[in-house]
Design a protein around this motif. Structure first.
Motif, PDB file in Angstrom:
ATOM      1  N   ARG A 221     -11.843  -2.444  -0.474  1.00  9.76           N
ATOM      2  CA  ARG A 221     -10.981  -1.292  -0.582  1.00  9.76           C
ATOM      3  C   ARG A 221     -11.109  -0.569  -1.923  1.00  9.76           C
ATOM      4  O   ARG A 221     -10.154  -0.023  -2.443  1.00  9.76           O
ATOM      5  N   LEU A 222     -12.311  -0.590  -2.519  1.00  6.92           N
ATOM      6  CA  LEU A 222     -12.496   0.070  -3.804  1.00  6.92           C
ATOM      7  C   LEU A 222     -13.096   1.456  -3.608  1.00  6.92           C
ATOM      8  O   LEU A 222     -13.988   1.645  -2.765  1.00  6.92           O
TER       9      LEU A 222
ATOM     10  N   ASP B  57       0.827  -1.205   0.000  1.00  9.55           N
ATOM     11  CA  ASP B  57       0.000   0.000   0.000  1.00  9.55           C
ATOM     12  C   ASP B  57       0.867   1.262   0.000  1.00  9.55           C
ATOM     13  O   ASP B  57       0.582   2.228  -0.714  1.00  9.55           O
TER      14      ASP B  57
ATOM     15  N   SER C 194      -8.560   1.599  -6.406  1.00 12.10           N
ATOM     16  CA  SER C 194      -8.577   1.206  -5.002  1.00 12.10           C
ATOM     17  C   SER C 194      -8.667   2.436  -4.111  1.00 12.10           C
ATOM     18  O   SER C 194      -8.396   3.561  -4.547  1.00 12.10           O
ATOM     19  N   GLU C 195      -9.044   2.223  -2.880  1.00 12.69           N
ATOM     20  CA  GLU C 195      -9.135   3.302  -1.902  1.00 12.69           C
ATOM     21  C   GLU C 195      -7.772   3.957  -1.732  1.00 12.69           C
ATOM     22  O   GLU C 195      -6.753   3.280  -1.632  1.00 12.69           O
TER      23      GLU C 195
ATOM     24  N   TYR D 201      -9.816  -7.613  -4.113  1.00 19.81           N
ATOM     25  CA  TYR D 201      -9.610  -6.257  -3.646  1.00 19.81           C
ATOM     26  C   TYR D 201     -10.183  -6.069  -2.249  1.00 19.81           C
ATOM     27  O   TYR D 201      -9.880  -5.120  -1.556  1.00 19.81           O
TER      28      TYR D 201
END
Length: 324
Positions: free
Chosen positions: A317-318, A44, A281-282, A314
């Motif tokens: 966390r989208l 991340d 993603s977030e 995923y």
């Protein structure tokens, strides 16, 4: 009986002492789940740093292009000023060559008749105007020269600043990559990939330009993830989406953040995805391409390869999707 209890108590004390000592000497090894959790945090963080690196790289390229353009204009104006200066100097020299200039007073006063004198006066007026125009042009271009030079120098300074930002982000990425690789190898999950992979054939439900996008993306499967990678031997996530959609006839900006911003008017709900849609993603650290049937194709992170995965991988966390 008391004598018999002493060894037992002593043994317990020694056991506790040994347990404490051994714990102090060697920390317990992380569990598989702990290692995976650490890897996820590294990934991340790397996603965000790579996007900053890509953004700095794009700014550096733009700043260099601006400098090159301004520098070319400066050089062209420099040549113009030099040519005008030569003409002005030539005019000044001719004015001092009394008698050799047909428009000088000695030459005109020696004219054989009034008609020749009038003709000379008219020519003198015409040439004087041309000389004046040349002097004005020289002055104008000479003043503009400094502005062009200053603009070019400012653009060069901006390019140097962006270059420094690129180097800063690159240094941080290299440290993260070293940590990622070390952890992946401990987990036995490191995949080097094949830069010459020909991928696999896309047989999903996409049509139109989305079919061209996914045909391209699937042909990259097996190639390694490379930070800042724009192909053909390796890709990062936004490099892959940019190239894939280029194959579909759409020009996307380079970075994940830029692609998300570019798609502000093209957002689609996650429950209405179609093949070819970009999924973010977030935190906007990652982007993938929806392949249909609940699957995505993407370039994940260091130590992995371009691959097909399930959308559910995923997790939750989208942040959203864009339909180019």
């Amino acid at each position: 009986m008391r004598i018999g209890r002493v060894p037992v108590a002593t043994g317990l004390a020694i056991g506790l002492l040994l347990a404490t000592t051994s714990g102090a000497l060697a920390d317990p090894k992380p569990t598989l789940n702990q290692a995976k959790a650490k890897l996820q945090k590294l990934n991340d963080k790397a996603d965000k740093v790579v996007d900053r690196y890509n953004t700095a790289t794009e700014r550096h390229k733009a700043a260099k292009r601006a400098y090159t353009k301004l520098d070319d204009r400066y050089k062209a104006k420099l040549a113009t000023v030099a040519a005008l200066r030569s003409e002005v100097v030539s005019v000044a020299v001719d004015q001092y060559k009394l008698g050799t200039d047909p428009t000088s007073w000695p030459a005109m006063m020696g004219a054989p008749n009034p008609d020749s004198l009038l003709s000379g006066l008219a020519l003198a007026g015409q040439l004087s105007q041309e000389r004046a125009e040349k002097l004005v042009a020289f002055d104008r271009e000479n003043q503009g020269l400094k502005a062009e030079r200053d603009n070019a120098q400012d653009a060069l300074a901006a390019a140097d600043k962006e270059r420094d930002e690129v180097e800063k982000e690159r240094s941080e990425i290299l440290k993260l990559i070293a940590e990622q690789k070390k952890l992946l190898k401990k987990l036995g999950a490191y995949r080097a990939g094949n830069p010459n992979s020909t991928g696999i054939k896309y047989t999903g439900p996409a049509s139109g330009n989305a079919a061209a996008v996914l045909t391209f993306a699937y042909a990259q499967i097996g190639k390694p993830y490379v930070y800042g990678g724009t192909g053909p031997g390796g890709w990062d996530c936004s490099g892959l989406t940019q190239a894939a959609w280029r194959a579909g006839g759409v020009s996307l900006p380079r970075t994940t953040w830029q692609q998300w911003a570019w798609g502000a008017s093209r957002r689609v709900p996650l429950d209405q995805l179609q093949p070819g849609d970009l999924i973010f993603s977030e935190g906007l650290g990652h982007v993938s391409i929806y392949a249909g049937g609940g699957k995505i194709v993407h370039a994940p992170q260091t130590g992995d390869v371009v691959k097909v995965a399930t959308l559910s991988s995923y997790g939750g966390r989208l942040v959203g999707a864009v339909r180019p």
